[in-house]
Design a protein around this motif. Structure first.
Motif, PDB file in Angstrom:
ATOM      1  N   MET A 238      32.696  61.461   8.100  1.00  0.00           N
ATOM      2  CA  MET A 238      32.196  60.773   6.956  1.00  0.00           C
ATOM      3  C   MET A 238      31.919  61.860   5.789  1.00  0.00           C
ATOM      4  O   MET A 238      31.739  63.203   6.049  1.00  0.00           O
ATOM      5  CB  MET A 238      30.588  60.298   7.136  1.00  0.00           C
ATOM      6  CG  MET A 238      30.560  58.999   8.009  1.00  0.00           C
ATOM      7  SD  MET A 238      28.925  58.439   7.893  1.00  0.00           S
ATOM      8  CE  MET A 238      29.341  56.768   8.439  1.00  0.00           C
ATOM      9  N   LYS A 239      32.136  61.558   4.774  1.00  0.00           N
ATOM     10  CA  LYS A 239      32.479  62.446   3.369  1.00  0.00           C
ATOM     11  C   LYS A 239      30.958  62.458   2.639  1.00  0.00           C
ATOM     12  O   LYS A 239      30.765  61.188   2.496  1.00  0.00           O
ATOM     13  CB  LYS A 239      33.438  62.232   2.743  1.00  0.00           C
ATOM     14  CG  LYS A 239      33.672  63.041   1.488  1.00  0.00           C
ATOM     15  CD  LYS A 239      34.880  62.839   0.705  1.00  0.00           C
ATOM     16  CE  LYS A 239      35.195  63.675  -0.476  1.00  0.00           C
ATOM     17  NZ  LYS A 239      36.418  63.264  -1.181  1.00  0.00           N
ATOM     18  N   VAL A 240      30.479  63.507   2.313  1.00  0.00           N
ATOM     19  CA  VAL A 240      29.197  63.409   1.428  1.00  0.00           C
ATOM     20  C   VAL A 240      29.389  64.507   0.452  1.00  0.00           C
ATOM     21  O   VAL A 240      30.462  65.189   0.380  1.00  0.00           O
ATOM     22  CB  VAL A 240      27.857  63.828   2.487  1.00  0.00           C
ATOM     23  CG1 VAL A 240      27.895  62.501   3.633  1.00  0.00           C
ATOM     24  CG2 VAL A 240      28.136  65.179   3.193  1.00  0.00           C
ATOM     25  N   ASN A 241      28.430  64.033  -0.425  1.00  0.00           N
ATOM     26  CA  ASN A 241      28.621  65.346  -1.702  1.00  0.00           C
ATOM     27  C   ASN A 241      27.319  66.200  -1.710  1.00  0.00           C
ATOM     28  O   ASN A 241      26.232  65.540  -1.233  1.00  0.00           O
ATOM     29  CB  ASN A 241      28.718  64.576  -3.351  1.00  0.00           C
ATOM     30  CG  ASN A 241      30.074  63.819  -3.247  1.00  0.00           C
ATOM     31  OD1 ASN A 241      31.157  64.448  -2.845  1.00  0.00           O
ATOM     32  ND2 ASN A 241      30.156  62.839  -4.020  1.00  0.00           N
ATOM     33  N   ILE A 242      27.490  67.383  -2.322  1.00  0.00           N
ATOM     34  CA  ILE A 242      26.229  68.194  -2.194  1.00  0.00           C
ATOM     35  C   ILE A 242      26.084  68.413  -3.885  1.00  0.00           C
ATOM     36  O   ILE A 242      27.049  68.567  -4.647  1.00  0.00           O
ATOM     37  CB  ILE A 242      26.460  69.537  -1.737  1.00  0.00           C
ATOM     38  CG1 ILE A 242      26.796  69.400  -0.338  1.00  0.00           C
ATOM     39  CG2 ILE A 242      25.295  70.634  -1.810  1.00  0.00           C
ATOM     40  CD1 ILE A 242      27.172  70.629   0.674  1.00  0.00           C
ATOM     41  N   VAL A 243      24.938  67.912  -4.309  1.00  0.00           N
ATOM     42  CA  VAL A 243      24.637  68.102  -5.630  1.00  0.00           C
ATOM     43  C   VAL A 243      23.254  68.931  -5.837  1.00  0.00           C
ATOM     44  O   VAL A 243      22.503  69.221  -4.999  1.00  0.00           O
ATOM     45  CB  VAL A 243      24.172  66.694  -6.584  1.00  0.00           C
ATOM     46  CG1 VAL A 243      25.606  65.882  -6.399  1.00  0.00           C
ATOM     47  CG2 VAL A 243      23.122  66.192  -5.658  1.00  0.00           C
ATOM     48  N   ARG A 244      23.267  69.596  -7.128  1.00  0.00           N
ATOM     49  CA  ARG A 244      21.849  70.226  -7.420  1.00  0.00           C
ATOM     50  C   ARG A 244      21.540  70.010  -8.989  1.00  0.00           C
ATOM     51  O   ARG A 244      22.430  70.203  -9.768  1.00  0.00           O
ATOM     52  CB  ARG A 244      22.213  71.731  -7.407  1.00  0.00           C
ATOM     53  CG  ARG A 244      20.865  72.444  -7.826  1.00  0.00           C
ATOM     54  CD  ARG A 244      21.035  74.029  -7.792  1.00  0.00           C
ATOM     55  NE  ARG A 244      21.773  74.346  -6.535  1.00  0.00           N
ATOM     56  CZ  ARG A 244      22.304  75.832  -6.120  1.00  0.00           C
ATOM     57  NH1 ARG A 244      22.937  76.536  -7.360  1.00  0.00           N
ATOM     58  NH2 ARG A 244      22.915  75.877  -5.126  1.00  0.00           N
ATOM     59  N   GLY A 245      20.476  68.915  -8.930  1.00  0.00           N
ATOM     60  CA  GLY A 245      20.196  68.331 -10.266  1.00  0.00           C
ATOM     61  C   GLY A 245      21.194  67.506 -10.557  1.00  0.00           C
ATOM     62  O   GLY A 245      21.511  66.317  -9.992  1.00  0.00           O
ATOM     63  N   ASN A 246      21.993  67.625 -11.828  1.00  0.00           N
ATOM     64  CA  ASN A 246      22.800  66.531 -12.099  1.00  0.00           C
ATOM     65  C   ASN A 246      24.442  66.949 -11.850  1.00  0.00           C
ATOM     66  O   ASN A 246      25.212  66.588 -12.299  1.00  0.00           O
ATOM     67  CB  ASN A 246      22.620  66.274 -13.545  1.00  0.00           C
ATOM     68  CG  ASN A 246      21.558  65.365 -13.605  1.00  0.00           C
ATOM     69  OD1 ASN A 246      21.035  64.639 -12.928  1.00  0.00           O
ATOM     70  ND2 ASN A 246      20.981  65.527 -14.884  1.00  0.00           N
ATOM     71  N   ASP A 247      24.468  68.370 -11.322  1.00  0.00           N
ATOM     72  CA  ASP A 247      25.743  69.029 -11.004  1.00  0.00           C
ATOM     73  C   ASP A 247      26.392  68.934  -9.768  1.00  0.00           C
ATOM     74  O   ASP A 247      25.531  68.936  -8.612  1.00  0.00           O
ATOM     75  CB  ASP A 247      25.487  70.537 -11.315  1.00  0.00           C
ATOM     76  CG  ASP A 247      25.241  70.674 -12.676  1.00  0.00           C
ATOM     77  OD1 ASP A 247      25.381  69.884 -13.694  1.00  0.00           O
ATOM     78  OD2 ASP A 247      24.548  71.780 -12.999  1.00  0.00           O
ATOM     79  N   TRP A 248      27.569  68.191  -9.546  1.00  0.00           N
ATOM     80  CA  TRP A 248      27.949  68.482  -8.169  1.00  0.00           C
ATOM     81  C   TRP A 248      28.491  69.943  -7.860  1.00  0.00           C
ATOM     82  O   TRP A 248      28.944  70.371  -8.695  1.00  0.00           O
ATOM     83  CB  TRP A 248      29.491  67.362  -8.175  1.00  0.00           C
ATOM     84  CG  TRP A 248      30.278  67.150  -7.155  1.00  0.00           C
ATOM     85  CD1 TRP A 248      30.158  66.521  -6.110  1.00  0.00           C
ATOM     86  CD2 TRP A 248      31.282  68.298  -6.858  1.00  0.00           C
ATOM     87  NE1 TRP A 248      30.823  66.753  -5.190  1.00  0.00           N
ATOM     88  CE2 TRP A 248      31.825  67.675  -5.725  1.00  0.00           C
ATOM     89  CE3 TRP A 248      32.095  69.216  -7.555  1.00  0.00           C
ATOM     90  CZ2 TRP A 248      33.027  68.201  -4.867  1.00  0.00           C
ATOM     91  CZ3 TRP A 248      33.171  69.576  -7.185  1.00  0.00           C
ATOM     92  CH2 TRP A 248      33.646  69.131  -5.968  1.00  0.00           C
ATOM     93  N   LEU A 249      28.235  70.014  -6.594  1.00  0.00           N
ATOM     94  CA  LEU A 249      28.640  71.248  -6.120  1.00  0.00           C
ATOM     95  C   LEU A 249      29.748  71.232  -5.085  1.00  0.00           C
ATOM     96  O   LEU A 249      30.792  72.319  -5.291  1.00  0.00           O
ATOM     97  CB  LEU A 249      27.474  71.909  -5.455  1.00  0.00           C
ATOM     98  CG  LEU A 249      26.117  72.227  -6.292  1.00  0.00           C
ATOM     99  CD1 LEU A 249      25.169  72.781  -5.442  1.00  0.00           C
ATOM    100  CD2 LEU A 249      26.564  73.363  -7.356  1.00  0.00           C
ATOM    101  N   ALA A 250      29.746  70.277  -4.242  1.00  0.00           N
ATOM    102  CA  ALA A 250      31.032  70.560  -3.126  1.00  0.00           C
ATOM    103  C   ALA A 250      31.021  69.275  -2.375  1.00  0.00           C
ATOM    104  O   ALA A 250      30.000  68.380  -2.370  1.00  0.00           O
ATOM    105  CB  ALA A 250      30.696  71.570  -1.943  1.00  0.00           C
ATOM    106  N   SER A 251      32.071  68.980  -1.730  1.00  0.00           N
ATOM    107  CA  SER A 251      32.250  67.924  -0.833  1.00  0.00           C
ATOM    108  C   SER A 251      32.372  68.493   0.532  1.00  0.00           C
ATOM    109  O   SER A 251      32.980  69.514   0.830  1.00  0.00           O
ATOM    110  CB  SER A 251      33.354  67.075  -1.089  1.00  0.00           C
ATOM    111  OG  SER A 251      33.337  66.287  -2.641  1.00  0.00           O
ATOM    112  N   VAL A 252      31.701  67.534   1.557  1.00  0.00           N
ATOM    113  CA  VAL A 252      31.504  67.905   2.943  1.00  0.00           C
ATOM    114  C   VAL A 252      32.089  66.802   3.790  1.00  0.00           C
ATOM    115  O   VAL A 252      31.542  65.622   3.335  1.00  0.00           O
ATOM    116  CB  VAL A 252      30.199  68.342   3.228  1.00  0.00           C
ATOM    117  CG1 VAL A 252      29.937  68.610   4.563  1.00  0.00           C
ATOM    118  CG2 VAL A 252      29.692  69.427   2.349  1.00  0.00           C
TER     119      VAL A 252
END
Lengths: 288, 71
Positions: A238-252
């Motif tokens: 499964m693909k998930v996204n890592i965000v901090r606040g409103n900023d996208w950081l990475a895809s996992v």
């Protein structure tokens, strides 16, 4: 000599003898009396002296006794006052005691009432506890049943997704085969494209998780741990996204999924301005 | 012989005795003695042991306690 003379002579002789005896006895007794009187006078004088001394002693003793009597009278007065005060205090305490007895009787009656109420409430609580226990058991059964149904739904969804992926792979393979048929190529590339290793799955839209660990793998790729697993309907690939606040950081992409924990490999990171992935970053579902 | 009623011859004529002055003196002395006896007896009864008439003739014992009758 006349007979009368003779008689008088004899009578005079007899009276003389009688008088002499009386005189001897009288003088002897008188002498004894005089001696006794002198002795008694001496005794009387001694007694008077002794009486005077005794009177003096008696006066001193009387004076001391009067002083003692005065002190004792004052003590008696104080003791009487104390007795009166104590008697007043005793009456007050008796009144308090009666009042407390009345209060005690009242409180005992109230305690009896409260005891009866407590018994009634205990019965009610016991009944309520029995009901709650029965409801909890029923709720546990319902939850267990719901969990079983959820697992069943998840299994079916997984099977559906797998079937969809298989269908898509088969469609791609079919398109590839059609292209190969049209171009006259071999089937090795088709097999490589149809193995489905690079395909990823969509995570549930309701996913909300946090990064719990960040490490580097032996091939220098970044591996992250998140606090969600199969209980949150997550699966491998499964693909998930890592965000901090409103900023996208990475895809996992998840490579290992446990009940409440998953491990994923970072496949894509923000080029600039994102910063490294840190523990506590938010994990959300990603679009494919 | 006279006791037998016999009269001896030559004897002196017998005279009758009569009271004389000595008889009167004796009478007075007897009266005085009797009065003295009475008075001394009364006084002796007061100071004698026992307090009765015979106590007037008795002497108190030397070693015993002196006791008199209450007046």
């Amino acid at each position: 000599m006349h007979i009368l003379t003779k008689f008088l002579v004899i009578l005079a002789a007899v009276l003389s003898v009688l008088l002499s005896g009386l005189a001897i006895a009288y003088t002897s007794n008188a002498d004894r009396l005089v001696t006794e009187i002198s002795v008694e006078k001496a005794r009387a004088s001694e007694a008077q002296a002794l009486s005077a001394a005794s009177a003096a002693d008696l006066a001193r003793v009387r004076e001391s006794l009067e002083q003692k009597i005065g002190a004792l009278e004052s003590e008696l007065t104080q003791a009487t006052q104390s007795y009166n005060e104590l008697e007043t205090e005793n009456r007050r305490l008796l009144a308090d005691n009666k009042r407390l007895d009345l209060k005690e009787a009242t409180y005992e009656a109230r305690i009896d009432d409260f005891s009866a109420q407590i018994d009634a409430f205990s019965k009610i609580v016991e009944d309520a506890r029995t009901d709650v226990t029965r409801l909890q058991n029923e709720q546990l059964k319902s939850i267990s049943k719901e969990i079983d149904l959820t697992d069943r739904i998840n299994d079916l969804e997984g099977q559906l997704e797998v079937a969809l992926e298989t269908n898509r792979a088969l469609q791609e393979q079919l398109v590839g085969l059609q292209d190969q048929v049209a171009q006259g190529g071999t089937g090795t590339t088709i097999a490589a494209r149809a193995n489905g290793r690079d395909s990823v799955l969509r995570a549930p839209e309701s996913l909300r998780a946090r990064i719990t660990d960040v490490q580097k793998d032996v091939d220098n790729s970044v591996m992250v741990s998140i606090n969600a697993g199969t209980n949150d309907l997550l699966k491998e690939r499964m693909k998930v996204n890592i965000v901090r606040g409103n900023d996208w950081l990475a895809s996992v992409v998840l490579v290992r999924v446990d009940l409440n924990e998953s491990i994923g490999r970072v496949t894509l990171t923000k080029a600039t301005g994102g910063g490294p992935i840190e523990i506590g970053d938010l994990v959300l579902a990603a679009d494919l | 012989m006279s006791q037998m009623g016999m009269q001896m011859p030559g004897r002196r004529r017998q005279t009758t005795a009569t009271p004389n002055v000595y008889t009167g003196l004796l009478l007075a002395s007897v009266a005085a003695l009797a009065t003295a006896v009475v008075f001394v007896a009364l006084a002796g009864m007061k100071i004698g042991p026992g307090g009765d008439v015979m106590g007037a003739f008795k002497i108190h014992p030397p070693d015993a306690r002196l006791e008199l009758k209450d007046p």
